[in-house]
Design a protein around this motif. Structure first.
Motif, PDB file in Angstrom:
ATOM      1  N   ASP A 126      30.835  43.625  20.484  1.00 22.02           N
ATOM      2  CA  ASP A 126      31.822  44.279  21.186  1.00 22.02           C
ATOM      3  C   ASP A 126      31.551  45.226  22.021  1.00 22.02           C
ATOM      4  O   ASP A 126      31.982  45.184  22.997  1.00 22.02           O
ATOM      5  CB  ASP A 126      32.794  44.695  20.204  1.00 22.02           C
ATOM      6  N   LEU A 127      30.456  45.817  21.965  1.00 28.45           N
ATOM      7  CA  LEU A 127      29.880  46.987  22.453  1.00 28.45           C
ATOM      8  C   LEU A 127      29.468  46.355  23.957  1.00 28.45           C
ATOM      9  O   LEU A 127      29.346  46.930  24.971  1.00 28.45           O
ATOM     10  CB  LEU A 127      28.919  47.784  21.927  1.00 28.45           C
ATOM     11  N   LYS A 128      28.724  45.278  23.868  1.00 28.65           N
ATOM     12  CA  LYS A 128      28.109  44.673  25.132  1.00 28.65           C
ATOM     13  C   LYS A 128      29.351  44.349  25.959  1.00 28.65           C
ATOM     14  O   LYS A 128      29.211  44.307  27.234  1.00 28.65           O
ATOM     15  CB  LYS A 128      27.204  43.397  24.675  1.00 28.65           C
ATOM     16  N   ILE A 129      30.281  43.546  25.303  1.00 32.35           N
ATOM     17  CA  ILE A 129      31.281  43.059  26.145  1.00 32.35           C
ATOM     18  C   ILE A 129      32.164  44.422  26.939  1.00 32.35           C
ATOM     19  O   ILE A 129      32.536  44.364  28.072  1.00 32.35           O
ATOM     20  CB  ILE A 129      32.388  42.444  25.263  1.00 32.35           C
ATOM     21  N   GLU A 130      32.395  45.552  26.226  1.00 34.97           N
ATOM     22  CA  GLU A 130      33.107  46.418  26.556  1.00 34.97           C
ATOM     23  C   GLU A 130      32.183  47.206  27.687  1.00 34.97           C
ATOM     24  O   GLU A 130      32.634  47.788  28.850  1.00 34.97           O
ATOM     25  CB  GLU A 130      33.364  47.649  25.582  1.00 34.97           C
ATOM     26  N   TRP A 131      30.778  47.336  27.626  1.00 36.35           N
ATOM     27  CA  TRP A 131      29.917  47.767  28.373  1.00 36.35           C
ATOM     28  C   TRP A 131      30.097  47.112  29.872  1.00 36.35           C
ATOM     29  O   TRP A 131      30.266  47.573  30.985  1.00 36.35           O
ATOM     30  CB  TRP A 131      28.339  47.816  28.292  1.00 36.35           C
ATOM     31  N   ALA A 132      29.999  45.796  29.958  1.00 37.65           N
ATOM     32  CA  ALA A 132      30.150  44.841  31.020  1.00 37.65           C
ATOM     33  C   ALA A 132      31.257  45.022  31.715  1.00 37.65           C
ATOM     34  O   ALA A 132      31.640  45.044  32.891  1.00 37.65           O
ATOM     35  CB  ALA A 132      30.066  43.543  30.635  1.00 37.65           C
ATOM     36  N   ARG A 133      32.520  45.304  30.660  1.00 34.98           N
ATOM     37  CA  ARG A 133      34.027  45.298  31.553  1.00 34.98           C
ATOM     38  C   ARG A 133      34.043  46.409  32.332  1.00 34.98           C
ATOM     39  O   ARG A 133      34.847  46.570  33.297  1.00 34.98           O
ATOM     40  CB  ARG A 133      34.793  45.426  30.054  1.00 34.98           C
ATOM     41  N   GLN A 134      33.303  47.758  32.099  1.00 35.24           N
ATOM     42  CA  GLN A 134      33.585  48.741  32.633  1.00 35.24           C
ATOM     43  C   GLN A 134      32.889  48.695  34.228  1.00 35.24           C
ATOM     44  O   GLN A 134      33.380  49.312  35.146  1.00 35.24           O
ATOM     45  CB  GLN A 134      32.478  50.114  32.374  1.00 35.24           C
ATOM     46  N   TYR A 135      32.142  47.618  34.494  1.00 40.25           N
ATOM     47  CA  TYR A 135      31.360  47.451  35.685  1.00 40.25           C
ATOM     48  C   TYR A 135      31.899  45.938  36.479  1.00 40.25           C
ATOM     49  O   TYR A 135      31.398  45.407  37.290  1.00 40.25           O
ATOM     50  CB  TYR A 135      29.949  47.238  35.575  1.00 40.25           C
ATOM     51  N   MET A 136      33.229  45.738  35.998  1.00 44.38           N
ATOM     52  CA  MET A 136      33.806  44.514  36.492  1.00 44.38           C
ATOM     53  C   MET A 136      35.405  44.750  36.822  1.00 44.38           C
ATOM     54  O   MET A 136      36.204  44.164  36.511  1.00 44.38           O
ATOM     55  CB  MET A 136      33.547  43.302  35.323  1.00 44.38           C
ATOM     56  N   PRO A 137      35.393  45.537  37.969  1.00 36.56           N
ATOM     57  CA  PRO A 137      36.706  45.859  38.476  1.00 36.56           C
ATOM     58  C   PRO A 137      37.395  44.776  39.223  1.00 36.56           C
ATOM     59  O   PRO A 137      38.584  44.764  39.098  1.00 36.56           O
ATOM     60  CB  PRO A 137      36.299  46.980  39.657  1.00 36.56           C
ATOM     61  N   VAL A 138      36.848  43.846  39.669  1.00 35.56           N
ATOM     62  CA  VAL A 138      37.586  42.989  40.276  1.00 35.56           C
ATOM     63  C   VAL A 138      38.195  41.889  39.325  1.00 35.56           C
ATOM     64  O   VAL A 138      39.358  41.517  39.188  1.00 35.56           O
ATOM     65  CB  VAL A 138      36.552  41.886  41.165  1.00 35.56           C
ATOM     66  N   LEU A 139      37.509  41.605  38.324  1.00 36.86           N
ATOM     67  CA  LEU A 139      37.967  40.743  37.203  1.00 36.86           C
ATOM     68  C   LEU A 139      38.937  41.535  36.419  1.00 36.86           C
ATOM     69  O   LEU A 139      40.320  40.833  35.988  1.00 36.86           O
ATOM     70  CB  LEU A 139      36.850  40.140  36.061  1.00 36.86           C
ATOM     71  N   GLY A 140      38.888  42.527  36.226  1.00 36.95           N
ATOM     72  CA  GLY A 140      39.814  43.549  35.623  1.00 36.95           C
ATOM     73  C   GLY A 140      41.181  43.601  36.435  1.00 36.95           C
ATOM     74  O   GLY A 140      42.136  43.558  35.762  1.00 36.95           O
ATOM     75  N   SER A 141      41.173  43.666  37.775  1.00 37.94           N
ATOM     76  CA  SER A 141      42.351  43.699  38.463  1.00 37.94           C
ATOM     77  C   SER A 141      43.075  42.246  38.435  1.00 37.94           C
ATOM     78  O   SER A 141      44.410  41.992  37.998  1.00 37.94           O
ATOM     79  CB  SER A 141      41.881  43.670  40.044  1.00 37.94           C
ATOM     80  N   ILE A 142      42.295  41.150  38.222  1.00 35.09           N
ATOM     81  CA  ILE A 142      42.852  39.714  37.970  1.00 35.09           C
ATOM     82  C   ILE A 142      43.307  39.702  36.680  1.00 35.09           C
ATOM     83  O   ILE A 142      44.664  39.205  36.441  1.00 35.09           O
ATOM     84  CB  ILE A 142      41.497  38.830  38.299  1.00 35.09           C
ATOM     85  N   THR A 143      42.882  40.208  35.480  1.00 33.74           N
ATOM     86  CA  THR A 143      43.130  40.409  34.312  1.00 33.74           C
ATOM     87  C   THR A 143      44.713  40.958  33.979  1.00 33.74           C
ATOM     88  O   THR A 143      45.559  40.435  33.399  1.00 33.74           O
ATOM     89  CB  THR A 143      42.267  41.051  33.445  1.00 33.74           C
ATOM     90  N   GLU A 144      44.796  41.981  34.621  1.00 30.55           N
ATOM     91  CA  GLU A 144      46.149  42.674  35.000  1.00 30.55           C
ATOM     92  C   GLU A 144      47.075  41.838  35.563  1.00 30.55           C
ATOM     93  O   GLU A 144      48.292  41.909  35.011  1.00 30.55           O
ATOM     94  CB  GLU A 144      46.007  44.113  35.727  1.00 30.55           C
ATOM     95  N   GLN A 145      46.824  41.122  36.505  1.00 30.23           N
ATOM     96  CA  GLN A 145      47.794  40.202  37.153  1.00 30.23           C
ATOM     97  C   GLN A 145      48.181  39.084  36.247  1.00 30.23           C
ATOM     98  O   GLN A 145      49.316  38.575  35.927  1.00 30.23           O
ATOM     99  CB  GLN A 145      47.059  39.532  38.474  1.00 30.23           C
ATOM    100  N   PHE A 146      47.153  38.539  35.325  1.00 29.32           N
ATOM    101  CA  PHE A 146      47.362  37.476  34.530  1.00 29.32           C
ATOM    102  C   PHE A 146      48.109  38.037  33.316  1.00 29.32           C
ATOM    103  O   PHE A 146      49.126  37.321  32.994  1.00 29.32           O
ATOM    104  CB  PHE A 146      45.940  36.896  34.032  1.00 29.32           C
ATOM    105  N   LYS A 147      47.785  39.165  32.982  1.00 27.72           N
ATOM    106  CA  LYS A 147      48.825  39.376  31.673  1.00 27.72           C
ATOM    107  C   LYS A 147      50.273  39.678  32.080  1.00 27.72           C
ATOM    108  O   LYS A 147      51.064  39.359  31.313  1.00 27.72           O
ATOM    109  CB  LYS A 147      48.434  41.141  31.351  1.00 27.72           C
ATOM    110  N   LYS A 148      50.592  40.094  33.282  1.00 27.49           N
ATOM    111  CA  LYS A 148      52.013  40.100  33.792  1.00 27.49           C
ATOM    112  C   LYS A 148      52.570  38.856  33.906  1.00 27.49           C
ATOM    113  O   LYS A 148      53.688  38.508  33.596  1.00 27.49           O
ATOM    114  CB  LYS A 148      51.928  40.965  35.210  1.00 27.49           C
ATOM    115  N   GLU A 149      51.894  37.699  34.526  1.00 28.84           N
ATOM    116  CA  GLU A 149      52.318  36.439  34.922  1.00 28.84           C
ATOM    117  C   GLU A 149      52.297  35.468  34.051  1.00 28.84           C
ATOM    118  O   GLU A 149      53.114  34.647  33.956  1.00 28.84           O
ATOM    119  CB  GLU A 149      51.718  36.134  36.166  1.00 28.84           C
ATOM    120  N   GLN A 150      51.388  35.484  32.988  1.00 27.44           N
ATOM    121  CA  GLN A 150      51.021  34.603  31.940  1.00 27.44           C
ATOM    122  C   GLN A 150      51.127  33.150  32.713  1.00 27.44           C
ATOM    123  O   GLN A 150      51.717  32.173  32.211  1.00 27.44           O
ATOM    124  CB  GLN A 150      52.175  34.453  30.944  1.00 27.44           C
TER     125      GLN A 150
END
Length: 408
Positions: free
Chosen positions: A5-29
């Motif tokens: 989990d710590l490794k996944i969270e560490w990577a997430r902090q440096y993945m802003p592009v995928l993070g933006s798409i994740t938020e889009q997918f959460k809303k649109e399903q």
């Protein structure tokens, strides 16, 4: 949190592009009610891509695409995510590797995501029962695209596949900078050898080979390039590298890195010419570029240490890294491509998968390019995350670029 989990969270902090798409997918399903089957390198960056699909409503079933590239703690953490089932484990046998592939296909996925085309190959051969439900897929790497194009040319590919590997955003950043940095980092971490001053042989001057050659030269290596394409060979020469056949490079090189995606690049006649202490490694997808089978059968294995098999032949010692598998992930200290690079590649995967979900009926069987608008969208999101801006054409400039009669 455990280590995965710590490794996944560490990577997430440096993945802003995928993070933006994740938020889009959460809303649109967009994937609600769909199943996605994946065969990728299961490590922290990949885990964030999987979580992006799960956030978008998909059920995800994933396994590894290389027996030595899985990080077990990440796989276990991923398996605990709602909507995700992970079958990957490090060091699996060949039988276990394909059993896990079959488990993914047992889930009857609607969309596949491959790195190397193993899932798609299996579906078209021994697991044709999984074909009727498939609407399309995405492929991540050069080797997989080559195999898919061969299938398509023979009329054997039965659904549309997006060639994620072939976009400018993938080639310029993942292949050049990702492979260039991660392969050398893995070799240095595994061997503790100095790169500066070494004769470093790069087999193949495609995008991955260019990246490795450039980074190695920056570290002070004397770089030799081997090629079969006269244009790429000339390009390498013009960029300041030594160019020669592998037959000659074998006698000179201290460190070898294969990047071709083809088989038998370093084989018996080359191995017999290697210097004492030569280090062999592969940055291509499959473990076929260096003939480790011949080496194991014809040389005395003298030492086995983490990520290194050492052999004696003709009074000389030869070192093979990661069994000839993908060195940046398969050695114990291999972390794969840098996070920021995979942020871009996995953003392409996410949007490419969305494109398949929405447009598969229009595409038809075959290999299809990532739409240019998606490639530019990923670049734009990345620029915005860096706080960077670019210019845009004025109306007059657009007219000038589209006209033929305005003269000089």
């Amino acid at each position: 949190m455990d280590s995965g989990d710590l490794k996944i969270e560490w990577a997430r902090q440096y993945m802003p592009v995928l993070g933006s798409i994740t938020e889009q997918f959460k809303k649109e399903q967009p994937f609600k009610g769909m199943t996605i089957g994946m065969a990728l390198h299961v490590e922290a960056k990949t885990a964030n891509l999987v979580k992006t699909f799960a956030a978008g409503g998909a059920k995800v079933f994933i396994t590894g695409c290389n027996p030595l590239s899985t990080q077990d703690d990440v796989a276990q953490a991923l398996d605990r995510v709602d909507g995700v089932t992970c079958y990957a484990k490090r060091g699996c046998t060949v039988d276990e590797y394909y059993e896990a592939m079959d488990a993914v296909l047992d889930a009857q996925p609607d969309i596949t995501i491959d790195d190397g085309m193993d899932l798609i190959h299996r579906m078209h051969t021994t697991r044709r029962d999984a074909l009727p439900k498939i609407i399309g897929g995405c492929e991540e790497t050069t080797t997989g695209i080559h195999r898919l194009r061969s299938m398509a040319e023979e009329g054997k590919l039965e659904f549309p596949v997006i060639a994620v590997n072939d976009t400018p955003m993938k080639r310029f950043f993942d292949n050049v900078h990702g492979t260039g940095e991660s392969a050398l980092t893995a070799i240095m971490a595994t061997t503790n050898n100095l790169i500066a001053g070494k004769w470093l042989v790069v087999a193949g001057f495609g995008y991955c080979g260019r990246g490795i050659a450039r980074k190695a030269a920056g570290l002070g290596a004397k770089v030799i390039v081997t090629e079969i394409d006269p244009r790429r060979a000339l390009e390498a020469y013009m960029e300041g590298y030594h160019v020669m056949p592998m037959e000659k490079a074998a006698e000179v090189g201290d460190i070898f890195i294969t990047t071709t995606g083809n088989k038998d690049i370093i084989r018996e006649e080359h191995i017999k010419k290697l210097k004492d202490g030569a280090i062999l490694s592969n940055a291509g997808h499959f473990n076929v570029e260096i003939d480790g089978v011949w080496l194991t059968a014809n040389a005395e294995q003298i030492v086995e240490r983490d990520g290194i098999h050492s052999y004696r032949i003709n009074g000389r010692t030869i070192h093979l890294l990661a069994e000839g598998r993908l060195v940046n992930l398969a050695v114990p200290k291999g972390m794969g491509h840098p996070i920021e690079v995979m942020d871009l590649s996995f953003a392409l995967q996410a949007l490419g998968t969305l494109y398949i979900a929405r447009h598969h009926k229009e595409l038809g069987p075959g290999v299809h390019a990532v739409p240019d608008a998606i490639d530019r969208e990923v670049a734009s999101i990345k620029l915005a995350s860096l706080g960077l801006g670019i210019d845009s054409l004025t109306a007059e400039q657009e007219q000038y670029m589209c006209s033929w009669d305005m003269g000089t």
